[in-house]
Design a protein around this motif. Sequence first.
Motif, PDB file in Angstrom:
ATOM      1  N   ALA A 139       0.823  -1.201   0.000  1.00 26.54           N
ATOM      2  CA  ALA A 139       0.000   0.000   0.000  1.00 26.54           C
ATOM      3  C   ALA A 139       0.866   1.263   0.000  1.00 26.54           C
ATOM      4  CB  ALA A 139      -0.939  -0.002   1.206  1.00 26.54           C
ATOM      5  N   LEU A 140       1.941   1.247   0.749  1.00 28.32           N
ATOM      6  CA  LEU A 140       2.861   2.386   0.771  1.00 28.32           C
ATOM      7  C   LEU A 140       3.567   2.549  -0.568  1.00 28.32           C
ATOM      8  CD1 LEU A 140       4.474   1.907   4.291  1.00 28.32           C
ATOM      9  CD2 LEU A 140       2.943   3.769   3.615  1.00 28.32           C
ATOM     10  N   ASP A 141       3.978   1.420  -1.165  1.00 29.32           N
ATOM     11  CA  ASP A 141       4.679   1.473  -2.450  1.00 29.32           C
ATOM     12  C   ASP A 141       3.768   1.982  -3.562  1.00 29.32           C
ATOM     13  OD1 ASP A 141       6.898   0.451  -1.178  1.00 29.32           O
ATOM     14  OD2 ASP A 141       6.566  -1.619  -1.855  1.00 29.32           O
ATOM     15  N   MET A 142       2.503   1.552  -3.524  1.00 30.63           N
ATOM     16  CA  MET A 142       1.569   1.891  -4.590  1.00 30.63           C
ATOM     17  C   MET A 142       0.859   3.220  -4.351  1.00 30.63           C
ATOM     18  SD  MET A 142       1.721  -0.640  -6.789  1.00 30.63           S
ATOM     19  CE  MET A 142       3.477  -0.813  -6.400  1.00 30.63           C
ATOM     20  N   GLY A 143       0.687   3.613  -3.071  1.00 35.59           N
ATOM     21  CA  GLY A 143      -0.126   4.780  -2.749  1.00 35.59           C
ATOM     22  C   GLY A 143       0.611   5.961  -2.164  1.00 35.59           C
ATOM     23  N   LEU A 144       1.920   5.919  -2.138  1.00 39.43           N
ATOM     24  CA  LEU A 144       2.781   6.975  -1.572  1.00 39.43           C
ATOM     25  C   LEU A 144       2.709   6.991  -0.046  1.00 39.43           C
ATOM     26  CD1 LEU A 144       1.897  10.046  -3.863  1.00 39.43           C
ATOM     27  CD2 LEU A 144       3.696   8.333  -4.205  1.00 39.43           C
TER      28      LEU A 144
END
Length: 401
Positions: free
Chosen positions: A57-62
């Motif tokens: 989620a962090l990688d895909m959503g900043l």
Amino acid sequence: MRHSPQRSTHMAGLRPVPARLRRHHPNFEIKGMQGWKALEAEEGLSEAGWRKEQQWALDMGLPGADSITDKSIPTFARGELPHFAGINTFLKAPYVENVRDVGKYDAAVLGIPFDSGTTYRPGTRFGPQGIRRISALYTPYNYELGVDLREQMTLCDAGDVFTIPANLEKSFDQISKGVSHVFSSGALPIMLGGDHSIGFPCVRGIAECTSKRIGIIHFDRHIDIQEKDLDERMHTTPWYWATNLPNVSPKNLVQLGIGGWQVPRYGVQEARKRGTNVLTIDDIEKIGLEKTAEIALELAWKDADAVYISFDVDSIDCGFVPGTGWPEPGGFLPREALKILGLVAAEGLCGLEVVEVSPPYDTSDITALFGLRVVVEALGSMVAHGKLGSHKHIIDKPVSF
């Protein structure tokens, strides 16, 4: 080949309470109850899947704004959280844009938005959307079972079959092709209907991929086995046509909850002629839920190699499921049906369909919520008993497109 399923009398993962906790727990008298055992069982579950999803989620959503203390929160919603945001796939599972990738997962959800087989109230074409939407409310963890689907299996959402409004036969061909593709990949197909006419093409899609025999356990208030209705193969006819398939015997069709004032005599006559197996709500109350499941398993598995479950939400008393096309009082209580479902799914399935969820008639999404619960209950039971994937051995005629 005769299948003799082993009966499981306990839920996987529920361990005895350690002596140190028995001594110090203030409510010592509850130590043997399921609630306390379930508390202990959670400790043995992995959190690796959840951590992986958070990082994704962090990688895909900043990464989140600097003011956010919880550094696992991204800027754009991805994954399970928050429940009120994001794109509603089933249980927020990955959407498989290329359906040729479904074989990478243990199970695949596919929507079948079709209600042209309905003979009274339409609206079930919106069933897959309704179930997906309310599925955002759920987590992948079940307390009593001690199961976390995110940690113990892989699940994807393959999207919807492209059905053709007002054309039953073309839609049936589309459905069978879609189901046979998923089944041939090795993923367990989970179908979100749609009206009950889809039962025939769903079973046909599986049956054409195997030479083995398939039994069916059917939860419903309606017998659904007449040849035609209004001169077509409608939602009252799926089991007539399914049990005409060479490897699907009517002797292995078990129908649970049939009764009331909406059972056409044409279907009753056909069921009697074919020798299917019918238990009414009154029968089930008399013999009990565990005995019902035992009988259903014995009859569905007799000389069969796999079992398919068709769950019509109108099998539940209509006070609990208003959003359906043919509501009927006097059906199952939700916990009764879920108990039986968990017991029969514990022996493994080759497919599962949930049908007749009609959001236009629903109240506060409670019918869609029950349809969701049917799916996760079956998956959870298979995971808890080590039976997820047990269908793969019968795939001896896979299709390829």
